[in-house]
Design an enzyme around this catalytic site. Sequence first.
Site, PDB file in Angstrom:
ATOM      1  CD  GLU A  92      30.559  30.828  50.667  1.00 42.05           C
ATOM      2  OE1 GLU A  92      30.430  30.267  49.322  1.00 42.05           O
ATOM      3  OE2 GLU A  92      30.068  31.279  51.717  1.00 42.05           O
ATOM      4  CD1 TRP A  93      38.125  27.215  49.083  1.00 41.26           C
ATOM      5  CD2 TRP A  93      39.325  28.130  50.515  1.00 41.26           C
ATOM      6  NE1 TRP A  93      39.184  27.744  48.435  1.00 41.26           N
ATOM      7  CE2 TRP A  93      40.777  28.055  49.276  1.00 41.26           C
ATOM      8  CE3 TRP A  93      40.022  28.049  52.239  1.00 41.26           C
ATOM      9  CZ2 TRP A  93      41.380  28.695  49.482  1.00 41.26           C
ATOM     10  CZ3 TRP A  93      41.321  28.460  52.264  1.00 41.26           C
ATOM     11  CH2 TRP A  93      42.052  28.677  50.575  1.00 41.26           C
ATOM     12  CG  LEU A  94      33.626  32.697  49.587  1.00 39.70           C
ATOM     13  CD1 LEU A  94      32.987  34.496  50.289  1.00 39.70           C
ATOM     14  CD2 LEU A  94      33.307  32.299  48.432  1.00 39.70           C
ATOM     15  CG  ASP A 193      38.684  45.134  61.460  1.00 36.68           C
ATOM     16  OD1 ASP A 193      40.148  46.574  60.915  1.00 36.68           O
ATOM     17  OD2 ASP A 193      39.447  44.207  61.194  1.00 36.68           O
TER      18      ASP A 193
END
Length: 286
Positions: A92-94, A193
């Site tokens: 998904e592009w955020l 991380d």
Amino acid sequence: MWTQIDAHISQVTGEKFQSQQQRSVGGGCINQGYAISNGEITYFVKMNQASQVAMFEAEAMGLKEMLATGTIRVPNPICWGVAENFSYIVLEWLELGSGNSNSWEDMGRKLAAMHKASSSQGFGWKINNTIGSTPQINTWTADWTEFYIKHRLGYQFQLARRRGGNFPQEEKLLAAIPELLAHQVQPSLVHGDLWGGNAGCTNSGEPVIFDPATYFGDREVDIAMTELFGGFPAAFYQGYNKAFLLDPGYEQRKTLYNLYHILNHFNLFGGGYASQANRMIDQILR
């Protein structure tokens, strides 16, 4: 290659997707990153050599594990696989913005909520994954001290010796860990991380974390790493402690937890990280 990735997206989403633009964006030190768009929908694609597909599969599983807690926002993994000579993961592009103190306090609260997700199987995870591109061993272990000695520091020391690293007090440190980690630890779902490059806020101010190295461990490993490269805003720690107060002695343990990442940086990049690791070991054993 892009045609194959488009077809995979179409298959998984059930909606025809044909990218009209593939734009290079930051993908970190390990992977290449691209924004691909059909003019209406944009996805984030990370790519590496075909041999690294298991790394992306593990990342997708980690994101799904975090998503399932319903706590903090992470990018939804769409699909992953191999196209020609490359492995890839589509996310998904955020759209990320700067956030404010409320956003970072909210991040602290939501991370604390995620850390309350536990496992009856102990410490570890269902599969091994990677920390950067280094294998991260997640064999289920009932005792946290044993897990941290064997599958975290001990493993990194082993890799570091192969690279020519010299750590005179390694054995003394490993022998001291049961005493250093004498606090009561419950398995918590951790990002694994969590430095500043793997956290941010969307344009609407919603906190988001990404690029995980997921497993069930001491929640303090995440908080320690947020302090390793400059620290998160103070509001983050305020929000976290309001929701899930850190145990006494964390200030002493955080250097031991961050040693794992400095050893890993030596194994990935070499350079002065061995000297930094030795200074940290001296500090821990004082």
